[in-house]
Design an enzyme around this catalytic site. Sequence first.
Site, PDB file in Angstrom:
ATOM      1  N   CYS A  42       0.741  -1.125   0.059  1.00 55.10           N
ATOM      2  CA  CYS A  42       0.066  -0.017  -0.016  1.00 55.10           C
ATOM      3  C   CYS A  42       0.869   1.115   0.059  1.00 55.10           C
ATOM      4  O   CYS A  42       2.023   1.206   0.425  1.00 55.10           O
ATOM      5  CB  CYS A  42      -0.891   0.160   1.201  1.00 55.10           C
ATOM      6  SG  CYS A  42      -2.144   1.412   1.503  1.00 55.10           S
ATOM      7  N   ASP A  44       0.507   3.763   1.656  1.00 48.41           N
ATOM      8  CA  ASP A  44       0.367   4.341   3.161  1.00 48.41           C
ATOM      9  C   ASP A  44       1.789   4.705   3.667  1.00 48.41           C
ATOM     10  O   ASP A  44       2.500   3.759   3.619  1.00 48.41           O
ATOM     11  CB  ASP A  44      -0.448   3.280   3.963  1.00 48.41           C
ATOM     12  CG  ASP A  44      -0.843   3.913   5.361  1.00 48.41           C
ATOM     13  OD1 ASP A  44      -0.005   4.330   6.088  1.00 48.41           O
ATOM     14  OD2 ASP A  44      -1.699   4.048   5.720  1.00 48.41           O
ATOM     15  N   ARG A  46       2.945   4.682   6.236  1.00 50.02           N
ATOM     16  CA  ARG A  46       3.370   4.090   7.601  1.00 50.02           C
ATOM     17  C   ARG A  46       3.730   2.731   7.432  1.00 50.02           C
ATOM     18  O   ARG A  46       4.167   1.536   7.988  1.00 50.02           O
ATOM     19  CB  ARG A  46       2.197   3.970   8.471  1.00 50.02           C
ATOM     20  CG  ARG A  46       1.609   5.147   8.911  1.00 50.02           C
ATOM     21  CD  ARG A  46       0.445   5.300   9.672  1.00 50.02           C
ATOM     22  NE  ARG A  46      -0.439   4.790   8.672  1.00 50.02           N
ATOM     23  CZ  ARG A  46      -1.857   4.694   9.158  1.00 50.02           C
ATOM     24  NH1 ARG A  46      -2.278   4.838  10.220  1.00 50.02           N
ATOM     25  NH2 ARG A  46      -2.741   4.428   8.212  1.00 50.02           N
ATOM     26  N   HIS A  98      -2.215  -4.346   4.963  1.00 48.58           N
ATOM     27  CA  HIS A  98      -1.806  -3.650   6.348  1.00 48.58           C
ATOM     28  C   HIS A  98      -3.237  -3.490   6.849  1.00 48.58           C
ATOM     29  O   HIS A  98      -4.365  -3.109   6.225  1.00 48.58           O
ATOM     30  CB  HIS A  98      -1.034  -2.495   6.369  1.00 48.58           C
ATOM     31  CG  HIS A  98      -1.606  -1.253   5.889  1.00 48.58           C
ATOM     32  ND1 HIS A  98      -2.217  -0.273   6.682  1.00 48.58           N
ATOM     33  CD2 HIS A  98      -1.820  -0.753   4.466  1.00 48.58           C
ATOM     34  CE1 HIS A  98      -2.534   0.717   5.739  1.00 48.58           C
ATOM     35  NE2 HIS A  98      -2.186   0.474   4.745  1.00 48.58           N
ATOM     36  N   CYS A 101      -6.132   0.064   6.774  1.00 53.06           N
ATOM     37  CA  CYS A 101      -5.878   0.395   5.597  1.00 53.06           C
ATOM     38  C   CYS A 101      -6.979   1.524   5.244  1.00 53.06           C
ATOM     39  O   CYS A 101      -8.118   0.950   5.217  1.00 53.06           O
ATOM     40  CB  CYS A 101      -5.847  -0.569   4.396  1.00 53.06           C
ATOM     41  SG  CYS A 101      -5.634   0.045   2.875  1.00 53.06           S
TER      42      CYS A 101
HETATM   43 ZN   LIG Z   1      -3.375   1.136   2.965  1.00 57.53          ZN
END
Ligand SMILES: [Zn+2]
Length: 219
Positions: A42, A44, A46, A98, A101
């Site tokens: 992803c 993302d 993080r 994750h 999400c």
């Molecule tokens: Zn995500």
Amino acid sequence: MKRLEHLFKQNQEWAENIKADNPDFFTNLAAQQTPEYLWIGCSDSRVPANQLTGLLPGDIFVHRNVANLVVHTDVNSLSVLQYAVDVLQVKHVIVCGHYGCGGILAAMRGETSGLIDNWLLNVQDVYDKYQSQVDAIEDDGARADYMCEINVAEQVTNLCKTSIIRDAWGRGQQVAVHGWIYSISDGLLRDLDLCIEKSTEVAGIHQTACDLAKPYLNK
Ligand SMILES: [Zn+2]
């Protein structure tokens, strides 16, 4: 501020640190890359592939998009996959989702954010396929966690169905497709027991995805 000086300063420090351990690191890396892994994760902020696996530059080929999707009409991800498998000859393709999400949560809640809604229709398709399993989970958080897991399972399936992976297996090239999930809250990866190494194993992914609901059913 205008030129983001702090990022250049941090970059210099990072390069110096690596060279302190291995003075030839970047010189050697400039000559070639031979990663063993392709990571599909992803976007993302993080979930950084290199850091959380402890891998250095040169070790892992990376493709990231919102909700770590493998869409059969997405020329971007397919090109990354084709290059990684055919040219770099990676031995492992990892789909890593994750928990928490934002893309999955937005799709589940039917939130609208613009163009991305269309991308997230692919997550809606995952829900539609596993609706009875998802709806059987009462707790909202558990339901979301399960959705993040089966989304990985679906993307593993999508990967295995591509001509790229099928052709690789067909010519006897050893490449395994893995489904993992990462927990932002403790920094740990978990293997979802989705390691597919040949075409005959693809049919079993659906049952594995259904079974992933079991720990959530009494929550
Ligand atoms: Zn995500």
